[in-house]
Enzyme design. Structure first.
Site, PDB file in Angstrom:
ATOM      1  N   CYS A   2     144.910  -8.613   6.609  1.00  0.00           N
ATOM      2  CA  CYS A   2     143.762  -7.927   6.038  1.00  0.00           C
ATOM      3  C   CYS A   2     143.132  -7.092   7.141  1.00  0.00           C
ATOM      4  O   CYS A   2     143.481  -7.223   8.305  1.00  0.00           O
ATOM      5  CB  CYS A   2     142.751  -8.944   5.537  1.00  0.00           C
ATOM      6  N   ARG A  27     147.162  -2.367   6.509  1.00  0.00           N
ATOM      7  CA  ARG A  27     147.295  -3.797   6.798  1.00  0.00           C
ATOM      8  C   ARG A  27     147.219  -4.653   5.533  1.00  0.00           C
ATOM      9  O   ARG A  27     147.572  -5.824   5.535  1.00  0.00           O
ATOM     10  CB  ARG A  27     146.164  -4.245   7.719  1.00  0.00           C
ATOM     11  N   TRP A  75     145.006  -8.423   1.744  1.00  0.00           N
ATOM     12  CA  TRP A  75     146.391  -8.693   1.373  1.00  0.00           C
ATOM     13  C   TRP A  75     146.396 -10.157   0.966  1.00  0.00           C
ATOM     14  O   TRP A  75     146.232 -11.039   1.797  1.00  0.00           O
ATOM     15  CB  TRP A  75     147.313  -8.456   2.557  1.00  0.00           C
ATOM     16  N   ASN A 101     139.848 -12.502   8.058  1.00  0.00           N
ATOM     17  CA  ASN A 101     141.261 -12.154   8.160  1.00  0.00           C
ATOM     18  C   ASN A 101     141.953 -13.388   8.735  1.00  0.00           C
ATOM     19  O   ASN A 101     141.585 -13.836   9.814  1.00  0.00           O
ATOM     20  CB  ASN A 101     141.370 -10.949   9.106  1.00  0.00           C
ATOM     21  N   GLY A 102     142.901 -13.960   8.019  1.00  0.00           N
ATOM     22  CA  GLY A 102     143.572 -15.169   8.513  1.00  0.00           C
ATOM     23  C   GLY A 102     143.678 -16.204   7.409  1.00  0.00           C
ATOM     24  O   GLY A 102     143.480 -15.889   6.236  1.00  0.00           O
ATOM     25  N   GLU A 485     169.149  -2.474   9.751  1.00  0.00           N
ATOM     26  CA  GLU A 485     167.865  -1.757   9.748  1.00  0.00           C
ATOM     27  C   GLU A 485     167.834  -0.697   8.640  1.00  0.00           C
ATOM     28  O   GLU A 485     166.815  -0.544   7.953  1.00  0.00           O
ATOM     29  CB  GLU A 485     167.632  -1.132  11.136  1.00  0.00           C
ATOM     30  N   LYS A 489     165.080  -0.655   5.610  1.00  0.00           N
ATOM     31  CA  LYS A 489     164.206   0.498   5.318  1.00  0.00           C
ATOM     32  C   LYS A 489     164.273   0.843   3.832  1.00  0.00           C
ATOM     33  O   LYS A 489     163.266   1.075   3.202  1.00  0.00           O
ATOM     34  CB  LYS A 489     164.608   1.738   6.142  1.00  0.00           C
ATOM     35  N   GLU A 492     162.546  -1.811   1.612  1.00  0.00           N
ATOM     36  CA  GLU A 492     161.091  -1.874   1.758  1.00  0.00           C
ATOM     37  C   GLU A 492     160.360  -0.812   0.962  1.00  0.00           C
ATOM     38  O   GLU A 492     159.323  -1.087   0.369  1.00  0.00           O
ATOM     39  CB  GLU A 492     160.707  -1.674   3.237  1.00  0.00           C
ATOM     40  N   HIS A 508     185.537  -9.925   3.786  1.00  0.00           N
ATOM     41  CA  HIS A 508     185.376 -11.372   3.594  1.00  0.00           C
ATOM     42  C   HIS A 508     184.415 -11.688   2.455  1.00  0.00           C
ATOM     43  O   HIS A 508     183.936 -12.812   2.355  1.00  0.00           O
ATOM     44  CB  HIS A 508     184.899 -12.022   4.897  1.00  0.00           C
ATOM     45  N   LYS A 607     151.340  -4.180   7.037  1.00  0.00           N
ATOM     46  CA  LYS A 607     151.869  -3.691   8.301  1.00  0.00           C
ATOM     47  C   LYS A 607     152.044  -4.807   9.329  1.00  0.00           C
ATOM     48  O   LYS A 607     153.090  -4.930   9.937  1.00  0.00           O
ATOM     49  CB  LYS A 607     150.950  -2.599   8.856  1.00  0.00           C
TER      50      LYS A 607
HETATM   51  O1  M6R Z   1     154.800  -5.983  14.391  1.00  0.00           O
HETATM   52  P1  M6R Z   1     156.158  -6.625  14.426  1.00  0.00           P
HETATM   53  O2  M6R Z   1     157.171  -5.797  15.079  1.00  0.00           O
HETATM   54  O3  M6R Z   1     156.105  -8.019  15.019  1.00  0.00           O
HETATM   55  O4  M6R Z   1     156.540  -6.797  12.902  1.00  0.00           O
HETATM   56  C1  M6R Z   1     157.715  -7.455  12.527  1.00  0.00           C
HETATM   57  C2  M6R Z   1     158.028  -7.196  11.067  1.00  0.00           C
HETATM   58  O5  M6R Z   1     157.021  -7.693  10.256  1.00  0.00           O
HETATM   59  C3  M6R Z   1     158.209  -5.699  10.783  1.00  0.00           C
HETATM   60  O6  M6R Z   1     159.198  -5.135  11.592  1.00  0.00           O
HETATM   61  C4  M6R Z   1     158.571  -5.466   9.307  1.00  0.00           C
HETATM   62  O7  M6R Z   1     159.830  -5.976   9.027  1.00  0.00           O
HETATM   63  C5  M6R Z   1     158.465  -3.984   9.007  1.00  0.00           C
HETATM   64  N1  M6R Z   1     157.842  -3.786   7.739  1.00  0.00           N
HETATM   65  C6  M6R Z   1     159.786  -3.304   9.040  1.00  0.00           C
HETATM   66  O8  M6R Z   1     159.749  -1.993   8.585  1.00  0.00           O
END
Ligand code: M6R
Length: 612
Positions: A2, A27, A75, A101-102, A485, A489, A492, A508, A607
């Site tokens: 948050c 966030r 969030w 936040n937490g 990766e 992407k 997401e 496999h 984020k």
């Molecule tokens: O801030 P961080 O690099 O520790 O975050 C790790 C993951 O949460 C972050 O890379 C997440 O997978 C992203 N949304 C990837 O695009």
């Protein structure tokens, strides 16, 4: 996850609070709220709404005014996003307001305790428990009540508290969730992210765990929860407002993809020693004992999550091949709960863009508990992970706002390469090899630029595949993590199912999925295993799969066996992921845009993941 913001001063703060929330909307963005108090007529107003901050804004009219205020963008963790569950929360007697936040882990037992005292609850949140716990402890001193309540809490928090009985102050406190104080003139601020205050002030004090701050218009007093007054350093925010604006791009993600030639340069700035055929990282060389531990390590664990975990895998390939140190890459969330073997010669490297990821932080704590030296690779200056580690290296990629990480990934690969080259040069790597690598690093930004210039080709391919339901991403060696990766992407931001695999592993199992509806993306650059990848492409074509290849300039053979080809320049093997990932970032971006999704705020994501 948050975002929180607070203001105390003489001016009306509604605009500042709403703008401050917008800066941290990435966030968390499922509901938002604001509480303001106007001193001159003791008027207080609470406004909340479900959805993005734009929705909250619609509910704010000219009657919402105040010179003291707290605000929150959420969030959801406890309870669905609805009006009641949104922050700020208010205590039973209506006198105390809280943004949080937490996660309060022992909220069930605290709730039972409060119920015994006659408290009732309107929401499903842990935060409502905390605000009432503060009320329970309140005997005329809000600072004391907050401290006493927090001593009963298990979990994490970054909080801002206001009491109608003491309207001349705000209380802020943190444990495990980022929080800073912004210093102004006759006004002060708190925020979970410097982006919320940078328009007003560049002077900030980063709070540490178990600290509390009593904030008035004229002063900020920092204390521990045990009442020890602290002398804190005022630091300067390391970025400017323009760094956190879209600057003409449609989305932050696109801006950040296109920024990469610059961010790659920034990550290397002052760190290349061409004449010596090596690199130098101040964050490590300034801590000779820690750095010696890394150079002489018998085993390295790299812990990380998500995209950072993918760069960690590339780091494993690099460090083993050139620095000759055995490396194991672990999901931070697994590392923290298993019993990893840490010997006196084990070093742990933690990689995190945000520096706030709860799982990575917990893995660091676990590693330290077991006696390991821990080195951080972070982007956010002053972040919790950067402070918790024994030494570290910053990415200097600038603020990354897009939820889908892009420029942080390429900078992480750069930093891992810089560390590898320096260690390797102290061991077996010759001057000639080191020199060649440093030279390649120097031209890397211009090579990245040339890929971006070709973005229209990728946009066209994206249009053709935006209705695909599944994608397979295949790569080998240094480009296997890039396949992972690329798939992440796409998942997401476009919500298309995608899987990354080592190309040879396809036969496999995943080969069973291949038919004319399955786009398969191959990273097939001219490296040492190019011929093997070509064989894998032919296996897919033999089963009517649709092949999109990321290939090297000048490779005409690949055109004959692929349906679509995106050509990129070559570089040395360990740096190739910096280039091969860029077309995959663009492909994911353009597909998501084609599908009209909100690229910067994908559903369910946040984020920085500051909860377990
Ligand atoms: O801030 P961080 O690099 O520790 O975050 C790790 C993951 O949460 C972050 O890379 C997440 O997978 C992203 N949304 C990837 O695009």
């Amino acid at each position: 996850m948050c975002g929180i913001v607070g203001y105390i001063g003489k001016k009306d703060c509604v605009r500042f609070l709403v703008d401050g929330l917008k800066r941290v909307e990435y966030r968390g963005y499922d509901s938002a709220g604001i509480f303001v108090y106007r001193e001159k007529d003791k008027r207080s107003t609470l406004v909340k709404n479900v959805g993005k901050i734009a929705e909250l804004e619609k509910s704010i009219d000219s009657s919402v005014v105040g010179n003291i205020g707290i605000a929150h963008t959420r969030w959801a963790t406890h309870g669905e996003p609805n009006h009641d569950n949104s922050h700020p929360h208010v205590s039973n007697n209506g006198s105390i307001y809280l943004v949080h936040n937490g996660i309060i882990e022992n909220y069930t037992s605290l709730k039972k305790k409060l119920e015994k005292h006659g408290f009732s609850f309107y929401s499903e949140t842990d935060t409502e428990i905390l605000v009432n716990l503060i009320q329970l402890h309140y005997t005329g001193d809000i600072e004391k009540a907050v401290k006493e309540a927090l001593l009963e809490v298990k979990g994490t928090y970054g909080i801002g508290v206001f009491s109608l009985n003491e309207p001349d102050k705000l209380i802020a406190a943190r444990l495990g969730s980022p929080l800073l104080i912004g210093i102004g003139k006759n006004e002060n601020y708190f925020a979970s992210d410097p982006a919320s205050v940078v328009k007003k002030t560049a002077e900030v004090v980063y709070m540490q765990d178990r600290e509390i701050a009593v904030i008035t218009k004229e002063s900020v007093v920092h204390k521990t929860l045990d009442d020890e007054v602290l002398k804190k350093n005022i630091e300067t925010i390391a970025f400017e407002l323009s760094d956190i604006e879209k600057s003409g791009y449609d989305h932050f993600m696109l801006k950040e993809i296109f920024e990469q030639p610059k961010t790659i340069t920034d990550s290397m700035r002052g760190r290349l020693l061409l004449e010596e055929g090596t690199t130098k990282l101040g964050g490590l060389s300034e801590h000779p004992e820690i750095y010696r531990a890394l150079i002489n390590a018998e085993k390295i664990y790299i812990v990380a999550c998500g995209t950072s975990w993918h760069s960690a895998l590339i780091g494993e390939y690099m460090l083993e091949e050139y620095a000759k140190i055995p490396v194991e890459v672990e999901y931070a969330s697994e590392f923290r709960y298993r019993d990893p073997i840490i010997t006196p010669k084990t070093v742990v490297i933690a990689i995190s863009q945000s520096g706030e990821t709860a799982d990575t932080l917990a893995a660091i704590k676990e590693a330290k508990r077991k006696g390991a030296v821990v080195i951080g690779i972070c982007n956010v200056v002053g972040s919790t992970i950067s402070k918790e580690t024994d030494a570290g290296v910053y990415l200097h990629a600038g603020p990354e706002i897009g939820v889908a990480s892009t420029k942080a990934f390429t900078s992480q690969v750069i930093v891992l390469a810089l560390i590898t080259i320096d260690i390797a040069r102290r061991k077996n790597l010759s001057f000639r090899q080191g020199y060649k690598m440093v030279k390649e690093l120097k031209i890397l930004p211009s090579l990245a630029e040339s890929i971006l210039e070709n973005s229209n080709t990728i946009k066209e391919i994206a249009k053709k595949f935006s209705s695909a339901r599944n994608f397979l991403y295949l790569g080998r060696g240094y480009n296997f993590p890039v396949a992972l990766e690329g798939a992440l992407k796409l998942k997401e931001i476009s919500y298309i199912h995608a899987e990354g695999y080592p190309a040879a592993e396809m036969k496999h199992g995943p080969i069973a999925l291949i038919d004319e509806n399955m786009p398969v993306i191959f990273i097939a650059i001219k490296d040492t295993i190019y011929d093997k990848v070509v064989t894998n492409i032919k296996e897919v074509k033999a089963r009517n799969g649709v092949v999109i290849s990321i290939a090297s300039y000048g490779d005409d053979e690949i055109d004959k066996i692929s349906d679509y080809v995106i050509k990129i320049p070559d570089t040395t093997n360990l740096l190739s992921p910096v280039l091969t990932v860029i077309p995959l970032q663009l492909l994911a971006y353009y597909i998501a845009v084609e599908k009209r999704f909100n690229v910067d705020m994908p559903r369910n994501l946040a984020k920085s993941v500051t909860v377990e």
